[in-house]
Design an enzyme around this catalytic site. Structure first.
Site, PDB file in Angstrom:
ATOM      1  N   SER A  44       0.798  -1.236   0.000  1.00 55.57           N
ATOM      2  CA  SER A  44       0.000   0.000   0.000  1.00 55.57           C
ATOM      3  C   SER A  44       0.827   1.281   0.000  1.00 55.57           C
ATOM      4  O   SER A  44       0.359   2.317  -0.458  1.00 55.57           O
ATOM      5  CB  SER A  44      -0.936   0.020   1.215  1.00 55.57           C
ATOM      6  OG  SER A  44      -0.187  -0.029   2.410  1.00 55.57           O
ATOM      7  N   ASP A 332      -3.303   8.314   7.531  1.00 59.61           N
ATOM      8  CA  ASP A 332      -4.241   7.375   8.159  1.00 59.61           C
ATOM      9  C   ASP A 332      -3.478   6.480   9.125  1.00 59.61           C
ATOM     10  O   ASP A 332      -2.313   6.750   9.435  1.00 59.61           O
ATOM     11  CB  ASP A 332      -5.059   6.604   7.108  1.00 59.61           C
ATOM     12  CG  ASP A 332      -4.238   5.561   6.352  1.00 59.61           C
ATOM     13  OD1 ASP A 332      -3.063   5.308   6.725  1.00 59.61           O
ATOM     14  OD2 ASP A 332      -4.781   4.981   5.388  1.00 59.61           O
ATOM     15  N   HIS A 335      -0.275   5.048   7.112  1.00 59.53           N
ATOM     16  CA  HIS A 335       0.393   5.674   5.971  1.00 59.53           C
ATOM     17  C   HIS A 335       0.678   7.152   6.201  1.00 59.53           C
ATOM     18  O   HIS A 335      -0.226   7.910   6.562  1.00 59.53           O
ATOM     19  CB  HIS A 335      -0.463   5.499   4.720  1.00 59.53           C
ATOM     20  CG  HIS A 335      -0.845   4.075   4.470  1.00 59.53           C
ATOM     21  ND1 HIS A 335      -2.078   3.573   4.819  1.00 59.53           N
ATOM     22  CD2 HIS A 335      -0.145   3.049   3.950  1.00 59.53           C
ATOM     23  CE1 HIS A 335      -2.118   2.283   4.494  1.00 59.53           C
ATOM     24  NE2 HIS A 335      -0.965   1.931   3.980  1.00 59.53           N
TER      25      HIS A 335
END
Ligand SMILES: *[C@@H]1O[C@H](CO)[C@@H](O)[C@H](O)[C@H]1NC(C)=O
Ligand SMILES: *[C@@H]1O[C@H](CO)[C@@H](O)[C@H](O)[C@H]1NC(C)=O
Ligand SMILES: *[C@@H]1O[C@H](CO)[C@@H](O)[C@H](O)[C@H]1NC(C)=O
Length: 366
Positions: A44, A332, A335
């Site tokens: 991610s 978040d 991240h």
């Protein structure tokens, strides 16, 4: 007279050949022709939208992801650009498109194979991610298509100039701690780490075997103390220290594995990048680096914003969103923000404090 005429012709010839050389060194788009492409693999942190194209919940294709820069959610797990986006910019490449993007035509500047949720092990979130091994298979398909389009010689030269940029591994440990503890089975910590590193280096070698020479790999950042560690793994807000021995062993193991590959493989060049050092400093001392908040996520739910619910698509529609994302280290639960990624990209592009033996700029100059 004859001499002057000869010189004039010579000057004219020189000027026109300079003209030809300069026009030829730029493609239609004005980008340099003899460029080094960027191929991106991993999870991610590098995801640019592959997961939007198959059935998975590991996506960031909803607001407020992407708001700062793109103004719409691209699938990137941040408020804006990520490290590979900045590196592409510094290398004078366009934004590198995700492999699964349907209108993908020009592969010659590179492709992004990364898939959120994936790890180095096939078993990590199997079925809902593109595993690292499948990312290698997708690279082979791209290579075949480049050879068909450019011919073997040109494709070979392009792929050997290219930089292969990896961020993977953290999900192999997260999966074990937040989803399926049985995957740790009876392995010792070192044994499990060796499996992860072994599978990572197998993919690096797979690319080397097909002509790749320049590799950049990130280590694991301090997973215990990022918002997800505090708010989801540990739940009550303390760092999830259980995971730290794995992180430490992994980072040592990766550094050793890369040194070994350099000895074993002729022409192999690499950047080993300490995201751990970089992020730890900003988490512990945000104001020194221009941030206000180093530990709480800008967007999410629960302690430290550590529950992965930014955008209100997971556990409930309600979530917290900070007013000024530029003040935050984390966007978040897991991240960083675009601002952190930009600082990081600048450091690894031309610095040598968290990148060795080569920085990214040196990898691109080959
Ligand atoms: C997507 O996956 C979920 C969970 O596995 C399943 O319930 C759903 O039917 C799938 N959707 C499609 C369109 O295949
Ligand atoms: C990759 O991981 C699997 C377990 O998922 C393991 O059986 C295999 O030996 C590993 N490969 C390498 C090269 O370490
Ligand atoms: C947001 O935070 C940054 C960094 O602290 C600051 O420079 C900027 O002025 C802030 N913007 C607003 C609108 O408060």
């Amino acid at each position: 007279m004859a001499n002057i005429r000869y010189i004039q012709i010579l000057v004219f010839a020189l000027c026109s050949s300079v003209l030809i050389i300069t026009t030829q060194s730029h493609g239609h788009s004005g980008l340099p022709k003899r460029h080094a492409p960027l191929f991106i693999l991993g999870d991610s942190v590098f995801e640019a939208g592959n997961n939007n194209y198959f059935n998975t919940t590991a996506r960031a294709n909803y607001k407020p992801y992407g708001e700062t820069y793109f103004k719409y959610p691209t699938g990137r797990f941040s408020d804006g650009r990520q490290v590979p986006d900045f590196i592409a910019q510094y290398a004078k490449l366009p934004l590198i498109p995700p492999y699964l993007q349907p209108d993908l035509h020009d592969l010659s500047y590179g492709v992004n194979f990364a898939s959120a949720g994936s790890g180095a092990l096939d078993g990590t979130r199997q079925g809902s991610v593109i595993s690292l091994k499948t990312q290698l298979s997708n690279f082979k398909i791209v290579r075949k298509s480049l050879r068909k389009k450019l011919g073997d010689e040109k494709a070979k030269s392009l792929l050997s100039r290219a930089v292969y940029f990896f961020n993977t591994g953290s999900n192999d440990y997260l999966f074990a701690f937040d989803t399926d503890p049985t995957v740790l089975g009876s392995y010792s910590q070192q044994e499990y780490v060796d499996l992860v590193i072994g599978n990572m280096t197998a993919v690096v070698e797979g690319i080397y075997k097909r002509g790749g020479r320049n590799f950049a790999l990130l280590d694991l950042w301090p997973m215990a103390c990022v918002p997800y560690g505090r708010g989801t793994l540990q739940k009550k807000g303390a760092c999830f220290d259980t995971i730290t021995p794995y992180v430490t062993l992994h980072n040592k193991g990766l550094a050793n594995a890369l040194q070994k590959l350099e000895k074993k493989l002729k022409g192999f060049r690499y950047s080993f990048i300490s995201s751990n050092k970089f992020l730890t400093k900003r988490m512990n001392n945000p104001s020194k680096y221009g941030f206000v908040e180093g530990k709480v996520a800008c967007c999410g739910s629960g302690p430290y914003g550590g529950i992965f619910n930014c955008g209100g698509m997971k556990i409930s529609k309600k979530y917290n969103l900070c007013k000024n994302v530029s003040e935050y280290v984390f966007f978040d639960s897991s991240h960083p923000t675009e601002r952190v990624y930009e600082q990081f990209a600048k450091k690894i592009w031309s610095g040598n404090s968290i990148t060795a033996p080569y920085n990214l700029k040196a990898l691109f100059e080959n």
